[in-house]
Scaffold this motif. Sequence first.
Motif, PDB file in Angstrom:
ATOM      1  N   ARG A  39       0.026  54.912 -31.804  1.00 40.84           N
ATOM      2  CA  ARG A  39       0.380  56.089 -30.997  1.00 40.84           C
ATOM      3  C   ARG A  39       1.882  56.337 -31.009  1.00 40.84           C
ATOM      4  O   ARG A  39       2.325  57.488 -31.079  1.00 40.84           O
ATOM      5  CB  ARG A  39      -0.120  55.896 -29.563  1.00 40.84           C
ATOM      6  N   THR A  56       4.687  56.991 -20.577  1.00 38.45           N
ATOM      7  CA  THR A  56       3.281  57.421 -20.504  1.00 38.45           C
ATOM      8  C   THR A  56       2.436  56.632 -21.493  1.00 38.45           C
ATOM      9  O   THR A  56       1.328  56.192 -21.167  1.00 38.45           O
ATOM     10  CB  THR A  56       3.166  58.934 -20.812  1.00 38.45           C
ATOM     11  N   GLU A  59       2.041  53.153 -20.167  1.00 37.16           N
ATOM     12  CA  GLU A  59       1.120  53.211 -19.015  1.00 37.16           C
ATOM     13  C   GLU A  59      -0.333  53.261 -19.472  1.00 37.16           C
ATOM     14  O   GLU A  59      -1.193  52.552 -18.937  1.00 37.16           O
ATOM     15  CB  GLU A  59       1.451  54.450 -18.180  1.00 37.16           C
ATOM     16  N   GLU A  60      -0.603  54.082 -20.485  1.00 39.62           N
ATOM     17  CA  GLU A  60      -1.982  54.312 -20.911  1.00 39.62           C
ATOM     18  C   GLU A  60      -2.497  53.290 -21.918  1.00 39.62           C
ATOM     19  O   GLU A  60      -3.678  52.917 -21.881  1.00 39.62           O
ATOM     20  CB  GLU A  60      -2.101  55.723 -21.498  1.00 39.62           C
ATOM     21  N   GLU A  61      -1.638  52.835 -22.824  1.00 38.63           N
ATOM     22  CA  GLU A  61      -2.090  51.963 -23.907  1.00 38.63           C
ATOM     23  C   GLU A  61      -1.909  50.468 -23.607  1.00 38.63           C
ATOM     24  O   GLU A  61      -2.735  49.655 -24.019  1.00 38.63           O
ATOM     25  CB  GLU A  61      -1.339  52.304 -25.210  1.00 38.63           C
ATOM     26  N   PRO A  64      -3.131  48.601 -19.026  1.00 40.56           N
ATOM     27  CA  PRO A  64      -4.482  48.130 -18.682  1.00 40.56           C
ATOM     28  C   PRO A  64      -4.768  46.708 -19.173  1.00 40.56           C
ATOM     29  O   PRO A  64      -5.717  46.072 -18.706  1.00 40.56           O
ATOM     30  CB  PRO A  64      -5.397  49.147 -19.389  1.00 40.56           C
TER      31      PRO A  64
END
Length: 199
Positions: A39, A56, A59-61, A64
């Motif tokens: 990404r 971002t 945060e998203e990749e 978690p």
Amino acid sequence: MFRKILFMSAILFQLSSAQAETVSPYKVLENTGKGLFTRIAANQQELAKFPELMRTIVEEELMPHVDYQYAAYKILGKHIKKTTAEERKNFVKSMRHYLIRTYANALTKYTDQKVIYEQEKPTNGKKVVAISTRIVDKNAPEIELQFKMRIHKKSGQWKAYDMVVEGISLLQSKKAELSRKIQQQGVAQVSLELASIAK
């Protein structure tokens, strides 16, 4: 009919949970890394214009798969006994935002380097494993990374809680930096400082 649907849903949930437990820490790290770096590489033009996009992406990749609560508690160490539930909650929240900022800043140096992951090994029932990774760049020295992964007792998921760069643990470095501050100023004040830095 409704009972059958509920029964089948329960079985599917149990199967998916069992499958999640069988995913090795090596695969978790490799899959997370591939998603993250792919990404970043695909968004180089956007990142040049809007650097805040990196947060971002992290945060998203990445987040978690990071056990930031465990990392925060490790940093608190002996001070955790003197904290309230609210103070611990705020410290974990501040640490999460701080980690997002730290990882985002570090990843701005990544463009499209080759990442080599350690080959999968049996965990043999271990709760914590250290996995080596190498970042290879034709125009710069090779970077040695080691991710410490921990399996969660309830979820059975492997998550990273520390990164060791060229032999230096980021977790231990942060603990050494904040331990005296926590002792002198208290957890609440240090949480506010971390939140301020992460903005």
